[in-house]
Write a protein that holds these residues in place. Structure first.
Motif, short mmCIF file in Angstrom:
data_model
loop_
_atom_site.label_atom_id
_atom_site.label_comp_id
_atom_site.label_asym_id
_atom_site.label_seq_id
_atom_site.Cartn_x
_atom_site.Cartn_y
_atom_site.Cartn_z
N ALA A 172 -9.77 -3.48 12.94
CA ALA A 172 -8.77 -4.46 12.56
C ALA A 172 -8.68 -4.59 11.04
N CYS A 173 -9.83 -4.63 10.38
CA CYS A 173 -9.84 -4.75 8.91
C CYS A 173 -9.19 -3.55 8.26
N ALA A 174 -9.42 -2.35 8.80
CA ALA A 174 -8.79 -1.16 8.25
C ALA A 174 -7.27 -1.26 8.37
N LEU A 175 -6.78 -1.72 9.52
CA LEU A 175 -5.35 -1.88 9.71
C LEU A 175 -4.78 -2.94 8.78
N LEU A 176 -5.52 -4.01 8.57
CA LEU A 176 -5.04 -5.10 7.72
C LEU A 176 -4.99 -4.69 6.25
N ARG A 177 -5.93 -3.84 5.82
CA ARG A 177 -5.87 -3.34 4.45
C ARG A 177 -4.64 -2.45 4.26
N LEU A 178 -4.35 -1.65 5.28
CA LEU A 178 -3.13 -0.86 5.24
C LEU A 178 -1.90 -1.77 5.20
N ALA A 179 -1.96 -2.87 5.95
CA ALA A 179 -0.84 -3.82 5.96
C ALA A 179 -0.63 -4.43 4.58
N ILE A 180 -1.71 -4.76 3.89
CA ILE A 180 -1.59 -5.33 2.55
C ILE A 180 -0.99 -4.30 1.59
N ASP A 181 -1.45 -3.06 1.70
CA ASP A 181 -0.92 -2.00 0.86
C ASP A 181 0.57 -1.81 1.11
N ARG A 182 0.96 -1.83 2.38
CA ARG A 182 2.38 -1.68 2.73
C ARG A 182 3.19 -2.89 2.29
N LEU A 183 2.61 -4.08 2.38
CA LEU A 183 3.31 -5.29 1.93
C LEU A 183 3.59 -5.22 0.44
N CYS A 184 2.63 -4.73 -0.32
CA CYS A 184 2.86 -4.55 -1.77
C CYS A 184 4.04 -3.62 -2.00
N ASN A 185 4.11 -2.54 -1.23
CA ASN A 185 5.22 -1.59 -1.36
C ASN A 185 6.55 -2.26 -1.02
N GLU A 186 6.55 -3.07 0.05
CA GLU A 186 7.77 -3.77 0.46
C GLU A 186 8.24 -4.75 -0.61
N LEU A 187 7.29 -5.24 -1.40
CA LEU A 187 7.62 -6.19 -2.47
C LEU A 187 7.91 -5.48 -3.79
N GLY A 188 8.02 -4.16 -3.73
CA GLY A 188 8.44 -3.41 -4.90
C GLY A 188 7.34 -2.84 -5.76
N GLU A 189 6.08 -3.01 -5.33
CA GLU A 189 4.94 -2.49 -6.11
C GLU A 189 4.46 -1.20 -5.45
N ILE A 190 4.61 -0.09 -6.15
CA ILE A 190 4.36 1.22 -5.52
C ILE A 190 3.26 2.01 -6.21
N ASP A 191 2.46 1.35 -7.06
CA ASP A 191 1.34 2.06 -7.68
C ASP A 191 0.33 2.45 -6.60
N LYS A 192 -0.34 3.56 -6.78
CA LYS A 192 -1.35 3.98 -5.82
C LYS A 192 -2.59 3.10 -5.87
N ASP A 193 -2.76 2.37 -6.97
CA ASP A 193 -3.89 1.46 -7.14
C ASP A 193 -3.48 0.07 -6.65
N ILE A 194 -4.03 -0.35 -5.51
CA ILE A 194 -3.65 -1.64 -4.94
C ILE A 194 -4.02 -2.79 -5.87
N ASN A 195 -5.05 -2.61 -6.68
CA ASN A 195 -5.44 -3.64 -7.64
C ASN A 195 -4.31 -3.91 -8.62
N LYS A 196 -3.66 -2.85 -9.10
CA LYS A 196 -2.53 -3.01 -10.01
C LYS A 196 -1.34 -3.65 -9.32
N ASN A 197 -1.14 -3.29 -8.05
CA ASN A 197 -0.03 -3.87 -7.30
C ASN A 197 -0.22 -5.37 -7.12
N ILE A 198 -1.43 -5.78 -6.75
CA ILE A 198 -1.71 -7.21 -6.57
C ILE A 198 -1.59 -7.93 -7.91
N GLY A 199 -2.08 -7.30 -8.99
CA GLY A 199 -1.95 -7.90 -10.31
C GLY A 199 -0.50 -8.12 -10.70
N ALA A 200 0.36 -7.16 -10.34
CA ALA A 200 1.78 -7.31 -10.64
C ALA A 200 2.39 -8.47 -9.85
N LEU A 201 1.93 -8.64 -8.60
CA LEU A 201 2.44 -9.76 -7.79
C LEU A 201 1.98 -11.10 -8.36
#
Length: 214
Positions: free
Chosen positions: A105-134
């Motif tokens: 479940a945690c693996a799926l949820l991490r993928l969900a967070i990564d995909r949510l960042c993409n849906e919000l317009g953040e497409i960096d491969k580094d999820i840390n940078k995507n969250i920072g942008a949000l």
């Protein structure tokens, strides 16, 4: 709404029914039974406690054996209605298995967070940078810190799809679901609500606001 969700517990008689999603009173029945299936030495089998709750709203049953939740599959927290479908699919799948396989479940949820960042317009491969942008766009920094605790961002972050064995338990899965809903609420639901309020203003008021903002 997800924020009113009360997780089922065999010790409580009022919570959100996993069948009808209504906060309901429960009737409770218990029964002790012997499990002789694994008894190979001729002795007395293992004694188990069966706990059954019946929802007073829909009449369907919820079952525990000892302290183990058995039936039905239950999502810890309903997905925010504004959650993008591509994210919601992963979210709901994780919600149905987090009791049986928290790590999956945690693996799926991490993928969900990564995909949510993409849906919000953040497409960096580094999820840390995507969250920072949000965060710069309005996401509370406390959410970023909470995600860091469960190794979604930061130096020890696992990559999408990888499993962090030392922290991936049921509590982590529930926390990730809550955090995903918070991100959707802040970054999608609240802006949509504010925009709807703005569109409902008289044209003269909107013109005054637009002139002020130029």
């Amino acid at each position: 709404m997800a924020k009113n969700y009360i997780e089922p517990s065999k010790e409580m008689l009022r919570y959100t029914c996993p069948h009808c999603n209504t906060i309901s009173q429960m009737d409770r029945a218990t029964h002790n039974f012997h499990n002789d299936l694994f008894n190979t030495n001729g002795g007395v089998g293992v004694r188990n406690l069966l706990t059954i709750h019946r929802c007073q709203c829909c009449g369907k049953k919820i079952i525990w054996v000892d302290n183990n939740y058995i039936y039905p599959d239950v999502v810890a927290e309903e997905a925010n209605p504004d959650m993008p479908d591509s994210v919601k699919q992963l979210y709901n799948e994780a919600g149905l298995i987090y009791n049986k396989s928290p790590r999956a479940a945690c693996a799926l949820l991490r993928l969900a967070i990564d995909r949510l960042c993409n849906e919000l317009g953040e497409i960096d491969k580094d999820i840390n940078k995507n969250i920072g942008a949000l965060v710069k766009k309005g996401l509370p920094q406390s959410v970023q810190k909470a995600l860091d605790v469960v190794r979604v961002v930061g130096n020890k972050a696992v990559h999408p799809g990888q499993i962090s064995f030392d922290v991936d338990d049921k509590g982590t899965a529930v926390m990730l679901m809550r955090l995903i809903n918070i991100i959707v609420e802040r970054m999608i639901s609240e802006p949509n609500e504010i925009d709807a309020l703005y569109q409902g203003l008289p044209e003269s008021v909107k013109e005054s606001i637009e002139k002020r903002d130029k």
